[in-house]
Design a protein around this motif. Structure first.
Motif, short mmCIF file in Angstrom:
data_model
loop_
_atom_site.label_atom_id
_atom_site.label_comp_id
_atom_site.label_asym_id
_atom_site.label_seq_id
_atom_site.Cartn_x
_atom_site.Cartn_y
_atom_site.Cartn_z
N SER A 228 -16.91 -44.18 5.18
CA SER A 228 -16.66 -44.84 6.51
C SER A 228 -17.21 -43.47 7.26
N LEU A 229 -17.55 -43.73 8.69
CA LEU A 229 -17.51 -43.17 9.74
C LEU A 229 -16.33 -42.63 10.41
N SER A 230 -15.55 -41.54 10.81
CA SER A 230 -14.59 -41.76 11.54
C SER A 230 -14.75 -42.09 12.81
N THR A 231 -13.90 -42.85 13.04
CA THR A 231 -14.05 -43.09 15.25
C THR A 231 -14.74 -42.48 15.89
N GLY A 232 -14.50 -40.79 16.02
CA GLY A 232 -15.05 -39.88 16.86
C GLY A 232 -16.69 -40.09 16.45
N THR A 233 -16.70 -39.75 15.16
CA THR A 233 -18.94 -39.95 14.93
C THR A 233 -19.12 -41.43 15.26
N ARG A 234 -18.05 -42.83 14.81
CA ARG A 234 -18.90 -43.92 15.37
C ARG A 234 -19.47 -43.90 16.77
N SER A 235 -18.44 -43.43 17.32
CA SER A 235 -18.45 -43.75 19.79
C SER A 235 -19.27 -42.31 19.74
N LEU A 236 -19.59 -41.02 18.95
CA LEU A 236 -21.09 -40.15 19.84
C LEU A 236 -22.24 -40.83 18.96
N VAL A 237 -22.01 -41.62 17.72
CA VAL A 237 -23.67 -41.99 16.95
C VAL A 237 -24.11 -43.46 18.65
N SER A 238 -22.90 -44.00 18.65
CA SER A 238 -23.49 -45.18 19.84
C SER A 238 -23.39 -44.51 21.09
N GLU A 239 -22.69 -43.92 21.82
CA GLU A 239 -23.05 -43.48 23.32
C GLU A 239 -24.59 -42.49 22.87
N VAL A 240 -24.92 -41.79 21.67
CA VAL A 240 -25.94 -40.91 21.42
C VAL A 240 -27.38 -42.72 21.32
N ALA A 241 -27.22 -43.24 20.77
CA ALA A 241 -27.50 -44.59 20.77
C ALA A 241 -28.59 -45.21 22.14
#
Length: 190
Positions: free
Chosen positions: A2-15
């Motif tokens: 599982s990805l941390s909240t910060g990593t998920r947020s970063l991936v979402s923003e990059v996408a």
């Protein structure tokens, strides 16, 4: 895993930024086609290119500039393009704004152009950098800059005090043959 909240947020923003980049590239690639579609949606007839001119443009062959009128505007110190325009035969100072989808008049400039509105005329809503605002949809009989004149221009009037300067947006600019900006100079050609 599982990805941390910060990593998920970063991936979402990059996408999200990747989607925006792809959309911008697509709009630049298909600018002429999009311009035609937008004009058709507004009920605007655009001048047609001859088959020879279209073929030359598609082949990358240089072609002579279109015959017509042109106006060059120099950016002011703040990087904007301000110029006097004639709207419905009255001189009004405008800011050329390629980011504005419509010509948008201040309430005071609308009155200067002979357009008088009641509260009930403000039936439209637009999203601006400052939030949502009520506007009155109108059609301007003519808008001129220098020797360039466009007739029957879709526009809006903002409520009193909601707009500081009249914006010359895409309902005018999209009807020109050429809008080009380089090194602080905006070229308009009809």
């Amino acid at each position: 895993m599982s990805l941390s909240t910060g990593t998920r947020s970063l991936v979402s923003e990059v996408a999200a930024w990747a989607v925006v980049a792809v959309m911008c590239a697509g709009m630049l690639t298909y600018f002429t086609e999009l311009k035609t579609l937008v004009a058709a949606g507004l009920g605007v007839d655009l001048p047609q290119q001859s088959a020879d001119a279209s073929a030359a443009a598609n082949a990358g062959t240089p072609q002579a500039p279109p015959s017509g009128y042109s106006v060059e505007l120099r950016a002011t110190d703040n990087g904007h393009f301000h110029t006097p325009a004639e709207i419905n035969g009255r001189e009004i100072e405008v800011m050329v704004d390629t980011g504005a989808s419509m010509v948008a008049l201040t309430y005071e400039d609308a009155e200067r152009a002979g357009i008088y509105l009641n509260d009930g005329d403000f039936t439209g809503r637009v999203s601006t950098a400052n939030g949502t605002a009520r506007v009155a949809p109108i059609t301007l009989s003519d808008v001129s800059i220098g020797d360039i004149t466009v007739r029957n221009v879709q526009a809006v009037v903002s409520e009193r005090g909601n707009l500081n300067v009249t914006l010359l947006g895409m309902t005018f600019l999209s009807r020109l043959d050429r809008v080009d900006m380089r090194s602080g100079v905006l070229m308009l050609q009809d």
